[in-house]
Design an enzyme around this catalytic site. Structure first.
Site, PDB file in Angstrom:
ATOM      1  N   SER A 141       0.820  -1.212   0.000  1.00 54.86           N
ATOM      2  CA  SER A 141       0.000   0.000   0.000  1.00 54.86           C
ATOM      3  C   SER A 141       0.854   1.261   0.000  1.00 54.86           C
ATOM      4  O   SER A 141       2.034   1.238   0.344  1.00 54.86           O
ATOM      5  CB  SER A 141      -0.911   0.010   1.232  1.00 54.86           C
ATOM      6  OG  SER A 141      -1.581  -1.214   1.361  1.00 54.86           O
TER       7      SER A 141
HETATM    8  N1  SAH Z   1      -0.944  -4.826   4.035  1.00 51.25           N
HETATM    9  C1  SAH Z   1      -0.165  -5.127   2.862  1.00 51.25           C
HETATM   10  C2  SAH Z   1      -0.856  -4.784   1.560  1.00 51.25           C
HETATM   11  C3  SAH Z   1      -2.000  -5.658   1.343  1.00 51.25           C
HETATM   12  S1  SAH Z   1      -2.530  -5.943  -0.302  1.00 51.25           S
HETATM   13  C4  SAH Z   1       1.199  -4.490   2.926  1.00 51.25           C
HETATM   14  O1  SAH Z   1       1.479  -3.776   3.896  1.00 51.25           O
HETATM   15  O2  SAH Z   1       2.001  -4.740   2.018  1.00 51.25           O
HETATM   16  C5  SAH Z   1      -3.888  -6.998   0.159  1.00 51.25           C
HETATM   17  C6  SAH Z   1      -3.500  -8.404   0.486  1.00 51.25           C
HETATM   18  O3  SAH Z   1      -4.681  -9.058   0.953  1.00 51.25           O
HETATM   19  C7  SAH Z   1      -3.029  -9.208  -0.709  1.00 51.25           C
HETATM   20  O4  SAH Z   1      -1.742  -9.725  -0.464  1.00 51.25           O
HETATM   21  C8  SAH Z   1      -4.056 -10.321  -0.840  1.00 51.25           C
HETATM   22  O5  SAH Z   1      -3.514 -11.564  -1.249  1.00 51.25           O
HETATM   23  C9  SAH Z   1      -4.599 -10.410   0.570  1.00 51.25           C
HETATM   24  N2  SAH Z   1      -5.926 -11.032   0.692  1.00 51.25           N
HETATM   25  C10 SAH Z   1      -6.997 -10.895  -0.108  1.00 51.25           C
HETATM   26  N3  SAH Z   1      -8.016 -11.645   0.355  1.00 51.25           N
HETATM   27  C11 SAH Z   1      -7.572 -12.269   1.481  1.00 51.25           C
HETATM   28  C12 SAH Z   1      -8.149 -13.185   2.420  1.00 51.25           C
HETATM   29  N4  SAH Z   1      -9.403 -13.625   2.306  1.00 51.25           N
HETATM   30  N5  SAH Z   1      -7.405 -13.617   3.449  1.00 51.25           N
HETATM   31  C13 SAH Z   1      -6.122 -13.196   3.602  1.00 51.25           C
HETATM   32  N6  SAH Z   1      -5.506 -12.334   2.756  1.00 51.25           N
HETATM   33  C14 SAH Z   1      -6.222 -11.871   1.712  1.00 51.25           C
END
Ligand code: SAH
Length: 215
Positions: free
Chosen positions: A63
């Protein structure tokens, strides 16, 4: 990069965060201390200090730093808190939280991202983070309740299991809305009498998907 250039880069980074509305000194300290460069690899590594989201493995994104900081600020983390993050991605948001909370649990549906995030936490000596490969829509029932929950992928509605796993008095930050449209960042407070919802700002996140990823 010389030490002076590095200091200058961090100073600009913190200045940008302030100009985007981040004011909490503890959050700014955490953003200053945790090297975002440790969570971005390959050709994008040199852009780690730009205030922009960047691609990471598995087609996901780290992000935008100002959004990480504003979400962290909105979460109002206390030193004794047990925090759950859904969507580990690169691990950067979890690393920021680790500076403010007692313990951080972070879950991710891509196993490869969990191994990379764990490696980064070890390199940075962050030992109060537990990273788990699982579908975060169901939370982490074994560790519930949580004082704070932060979701970093967009759900159509705040997931019921996560609301259930929030302690009374607790706060959850979650982007809500369709994945291809503008979403709203929502702050949920769990009260004795129910939930209080506050809309914070428009955001754009990848969707919260069901089940584990195949890779
Ligand atoms: N917080 C992260 C950015 C997140 S991007 C950082 O600091 O880099 C969102 C993430 O959520 C992605 O990696 C995606 O794979 C994950 N995601 C999506 N659906 C999900 C679920 N049901 N359970 C766990 N992770 C999930």
């Amino acid at each position: 990069m010389t030490e002076a250039e590095r200091a200058e880069q961090i100073m600009r980074f913190i200045y940008t965060l302030r100009s985007r509305g981040v004011t909490d000194p503890a959050v700014l300290r955490a953003m200053e201390k945790i090297d975002r460069g440790a969570f971005v690899t390959g050709i994008f590594a040199e852009r780690a200090y730009e205030d922009t989201p960047l691609p990471i493995a598995c087609g996901q994104t780290i992000s935008q730093p100002s959004i990480v900081a504003l979400m962290t600020e909105a979460l109002e983390v206390n030193a004794r808190d047990k925090v759950l993050e859904v969507g580990t991605g690169s691990g950067y948001q979890a690393a920021i939280l680790s500076q403010l909370a007692r313990r951080v649990y972070t879950v991710e549906r891509h196993r490869a991202l969990i191994s990379e995030a764990r490696a980064a936490f070890n390199r940075l000596n962050l030992h109060n983070i537990t990273a788990i490969a699982s579908d975060g829509s169901f939370g982490l029932p074994d560790q519930a309740p949580f004082d704070r929950i932060i979701v970093t992928a967009a759900a159509e509605d705040p997931p019921g299991p996560l609301l259930a796993q929030l302690r009374v008095g607790g706060i959850m930050i979650v982007p809500v809305g369709q994945s291809d449209a503008v979403q709203s960042l929502i702050k949920v407070r769990k009260l004795d009498s129910g939930f209080d919802y506050e809309e914070l700002r428009p955001v754009r996140f990848v969707p919260l998907l069901e089940g584990m990823a195949k890779d």
